[in-house]
Design a protein around this motif. Structure first.
Motif, PDB file in Angstrom:
ATOM      1  N   GLU A  75      31.855  49.045  22.283  1.00 12.70           N
ATOM      2  CA  GLU A  75      30.429  48.982  21.968  1.00 12.70           C
ATOM      3  C   GLU A  75      29.788  50.294  22.426  1.00 12.70           C
ATOM      4  O   GLU A  75      29.895  50.669  23.594  1.00 12.70           O
ATOM      5  CB  GLU A  75      29.783  47.800  22.687  1.00 12.70           C
ATOM      6  N   GLN A  76      29.125  50.968  21.494  1.00 13.56           N
ATOM      7  CA  GLN A  76      28.513  52.257  21.810  1.00 13.56           C
ATOM      8  C   GLN A  76      27.004  52.183  21.637  1.00 13.56           C
ATOM      9  O   GLN A  76      26.513  51.559  20.702  1.00 13.56           O
ATOM     10  CB  GLN A  76      29.067  53.340  20.894  1.00 13.56           C
ATOM     11  N   SER A  77      26.327  52.813  22.551  1.00 15.73           N
ATOM     12  CA  SER A  77      24.880  52.972  22.433  1.00 15.73           C
ATOM     13  C   SER A  77      24.564  54.399  22.858  1.00 15.73           C
ATOM     14  O   SER A  77      25.442  55.102  23.354  1.00 15.73           O
ATOM     15  CB  SER A  77      24.160  51.963  23.335  1.00 15.73           C
ATOM     16  N   PHE A  79      23.278  55.329  25.387  1.00  8.58           N
ATOM     17  CA  PHE A  79      23.355  55.455  26.837  1.00  8.58           C
ATOM     18  C   PHE A  79      24.672  55.006  27.453  1.00  8.58           C
ATOM     19  O   PHE A  79      24.914  55.233  28.630  1.00  8.58           O
ATOM     20  CB  PHE A  79      22.218  54.650  27.482  1.00  8.58           C
ATOM     21  N   SER A  80      25.513  54.333  26.668  1.00 11.01           N
ATOM     22  CA  SER A  80      26.757  53.839  27.266  1.00 11.01           C
ATOM     23  C   SER A  80      27.830  53.598  26.216  1.00 11.01           C
ATOM     24  O   SER A  80      27.552  53.474  25.024  1.00 11.01           O
ATOM     25  CB  SER A  80      26.504  52.531  28.024  1.00 11.01           C
ATOM     26  N   VAL A  81      29.038  53.522  26.712  1.00  8.14           N
ATOM     27  CA  VAL A  81      30.192  53.133  25.913  1.00  8.14           C
ATOM     28  C   VAL A  81      30.887  52.027  26.714  1.00  8.14           C
ATOM     29  O   VAL A  81      31.245  52.227  27.873  1.00  8.14           O
ATOM     30  CB  VAL A  81      31.159  54.320  25.690  1.00  8.14           C
ATOM     31  N   VAL A  82      31.037  50.853  26.095  1.00  8.26           N
ATOM     32  CA  VAL A  82      31.614  49.705  26.804  1.00  8.26           C
ATOM     33  C   VAL A  82      32.859  49.225  26.066  1.00  8.26           C
ATOM     34  O   VAL A  82      32.780  48.839  24.898  1.00  8.26           O
ATOM     35  CB  VAL A  82      30.591  48.550  26.924  1.00  8.26           C
ATOM     36  N   GLN A  83      33.976  49.268  26.745  1.00  4.68           N
ATOM     37  CA  GLN A  83      35.242  48.749  26.207  1.00  4.68           C
ATOM     38  C   GLN A  83      35.222  47.224  26.357  1.00  4.68           C
ATOM     39  O   GLN A  83      35.080  46.703  27.454  1.00  4.68           O
ATOM     40  CB  GLN A  83      36.412  49.344  26.995  1.00  4.68           C
ATOM     41  N   LYS A  84      35.321  46.498  25.262  1.00  2.00           N
ATOM     42  CA  LYS A  84      35.372  45.038  25.302  1.00  2.00           C
ATOM     43  C   LYS A  84      36.783  44.618  25.691  1.00  2.00           C
ATOM     44  O   LYS A  84      37.767  45.135  25.161  1.00  2.00           O
ATOM     45  CB  LYS A  84      34.999  44.430  23.948  1.00  2.00           C
ATOM     46  N   HIS A 163      23.809  42.731  20.070  1.00  2.00           N
ATOM     47  CA  HIS A 163      23.435  43.442  21.286  1.00  2.00           C
ATOM     48  C   HIS A 163      22.434  44.524  20.919  1.00  2.00           C
ATOM     49  O   HIS A 163      22.766  45.466  20.227  1.00  2.00           O
ATOM     50  CB  HIS A 163      24.676  44.074  21.932  1.00  2.00           C
TER      51      HIS A 163
END
Length: 164
Positions: A75-77, A79-84, A163
């Motif tokens: 998941e990329q935004s 402000f962040s990159v989140v590995q699910k 999200h």
């Protein structure tokens, strides 16, 4: 009065059976399961391991569980990159309140992606004496078949959370 006498004797037999099941689980079934599942996880190299939940005496469980691992979904935004993470599924042999053993599967899920709790499926309820190498192998085969189907099923993840 005779009917009450019959029923009290039947109840005493049921209570004795529960104690017999608990004794068999503790002395034979649980140690055998721990050893057998450990051997399987060592021999057949997957990202899994055997374990036990013994925090509640009389309701213990022995299981084969897959470790959490990256799902490949990120998941990329701005402000962040989140590995699910894919939360691994497991096969559990859980002692019930009456000493029988429920064999059940908790399916994997992608953390933060679906609204629902992980899918759980009961395979069978058995007597502790029925925990044999042959039956454990049958349950592990069913578990792996279900996970193969889960990994191949493209329709299982409908209903993603948005999200924003």
């Amino acid at each position: 009065m005779e009917e009450i006498g019959k029923l009290t004797e039947e109840y005493k037999q049921v209570l004795a059976k529960v104690q017999d099941r608990r004794r068999h689980w503790h002395e034979h079934s649980k140690p055998f399961l721990k050893q057998y599942l450990s051997e399987v996880s060592e021999k057949h190299q997957l990202n899994w391991k055997a374990g036990a939940n013994e925090s509640m005496q009389g309701l213990e469980a022995v299981y084969l569980v897959f470790d959490h691992e990256p799902s490949g979904i990120v998941e990329q935004s701005p402000f962040s990159v989140v590995q699910k993470m894919k939360v691994g599924g497991f096969l559990s042999f859980s002692q019930t309140r009456n000493g029988q053993v429920v064999v059940w599967i908790s399916f994997p899920f992608i953390d933060g992606m679906a609204e629902e709790k992980p899918k759980v499926e009961t395979i069978e309820t058995i007597e502790p004496e029925e925990i044999t190498a042959e039956n454990i192998t049958r349950f592990i085969s069913k578990f792996l078949d279900e996970l193969i189907q889960w990994e191949n099923d493209s329709r299982d993840e409908i209903g993603f959370r948005s999200h924003r």
